[in-house]
Scaffold this motif. Sequence first.
Motif, PDB file in Angstrom:
ATOM      1  N   MET A  28      -8.470   3.321  -8.570  1.00  0.00           N
ATOM      2  CA  MET A  28      -8.398   4.353  -7.529  1.00  0.00           C
ATOM      3  C   MET A  28      -9.499   5.399  -7.649  1.00  0.00           C
ATOM      4  O   MET A  28      -9.674   6.212  -6.755  1.00  0.00           O
ATOM      5  CB  MET A  28      -7.032   5.055  -7.591  1.00  0.00           C
ATOM      6  CG  MET A  28      -5.854   4.093  -7.501  1.00  0.00           C
ATOM      7  SD  MET A  28      -5.861   3.127  -5.962  1.00  0.00           S
ATOM      8  CE  MET A  28      -5.639   4.402  -4.773  1.00  0.00           C
ATOM      9  N   HIS A  30      -7.699   8.409  -0.502  1.00  0.00           N
ATOM     10  CA  HIS A  30      -6.405   7.740  -0.629  1.00  0.00           C
ATOM     11  C   HIS A  30      -5.360   8.828  -0.934  1.00  0.00           C
ATOM     12  O   HIS A  30      -5.440   9.520  -1.948  1.00  0.00           O
ATOM     13  CB  HIS A  30      -6.427   6.702  -1.760  1.00  0.00           C
ATOM     14  CG  HIS A  30      -5.088   6.069  -1.983  1.00  0.00           C
ATOM     15  ND1 HIS A  30      -4.572   5.101  -1.143  1.00  0.00           N
ATOM     16  CD2 HIS A  30      -4.153   6.267  -2.957  1.00  0.00           C
ATOM     17  CE1 HIS A  30      -3.389   4.725  -1.585  1.00  0.00           C
ATOM     18  NE2 HIS A  30      -3.113   5.415  -2.701  1.00  0.00           N
ATOM     19  N   HIS A  65       0.864  -1.181   0.000  1.00  0.00           N
ATOM     20  CA  HIS A  65       0.000   0.000   0.000  1.00  0.00           C
ATOM     21  C   HIS A  65       0.901   1.233   0.000  1.00  0.00           C
ATOM     22  O   HIS A  65       1.600   1.489   0.989  1.00  0.00           O
ATOM     23  CB  HIS A  65      -0.919  -0.031   1.223  1.00  0.00           C
ATOM     24  CG  HIS A  65      -2.035   0.951   1.159  1.00  0.00           C
ATOM     25  ND1 HIS A  65      -2.338   1.822   2.186  1.00  0.00           N
ATOM     26  CD2 HIS A  65      -2.959   1.216   0.171  1.00  0.00           C
ATOM     27  CE1 HIS A  65      -3.367   2.573   1.855  1.00  0.00           C
ATOM     28  NE2 HIS A  65      -3.775   2.203   0.630  1.00  0.00           N
ATOM     29  N   ASP A  70      -5.078   5.622   3.747  1.00  0.00           N
ATOM     30  CA  ASP A  70      -6.495   5.888   3.507  1.00  0.00           C
ATOM     31  C   ASP A  70      -7.050   6.594   4.748  1.00  0.00           C
ATOM     32  O   ASP A  70      -6.917   6.085   5.873  1.00  0.00           O
ATOM     33  CB  ASP A  70      -7.258   4.583   3.252  1.00  0.00           C
ATOM     34  CG  ASP A  70      -6.843   3.921   1.942  1.00  0.00           C
ATOM     35  OD1 ASP A  70      -6.230   4.631   1.100  1.00  0.00           O
ATOM     36  OD2 ASP A  70      -7.088   2.706   1.785  1.00  0.00           O
TER      37      ASP A  70
END
Length: 234
Positions: A161, A216, A131, A135
């Motif tokens: 995304m 994100h 990752h 988030d």
Amino acid sequence: MKDRFKGALSGAGFYVTLSICLLAAAAGGYFLLLDEPAPREEEPAQESAAPAALPAQPQPEEEITPEPEEPEEVQTPVVAMPEEPVTVDDTVPVVAEAPHLVVSPLQGEVVSAFSVDQLTYNETLDDWRTHDGIDIAAQAGTHVLSASAGTVLAVEDDPLMGTTVVIEHAGGYQTTYANLQAQPTVAKGDTVSAGQIIGSVGTTAAAESASGPHLHFAVTCDGDAVDPQTFLDS
């Protein structure tokens, strides 16, 4: 009588008589001289008093203004630079500096941490993967801010995304804001400042069903992933 007078005048008597007459004449002249008044002495002429001279008035002295002196020229010594080439050490790594002003793009709970060194399980995709950002949970429609001043490099609709905005900053940094609403408030080429609204939290990402509304947020420096939290704390 007449004969006696004539006899007296003749011979020696004549000379005696002449001598007596001369003496008488001399005596008379002497007494005459004595009776003449003595000559008056001339009185000295009185000098006319000259008027007293007035004291001389002092003349004011003329002020002499000194001519300004010209400053002496200071000769600056010429320092000869070495002709030897300067060797640059290429082995020292160059560390990019973060922008001067950095703000958090969104206030909320971090529901997925940054992880590029180890795999983490992704519930939505049901697999293990890295990752490259964090988030941040937030309600849909919450404003998202630019973390620092820069230029909008791209506005894209990413299949995974969702709606994504990429901003380029000084020092080789780039920030990525994904899962935005379909219509961000900026376009490619726009110049933004730190804290400027660039869009709002949306539901356009494929992973939305598992984690709920979120932003994100990712950061790279010269193409390498950087922990967003470290960037925000700089």
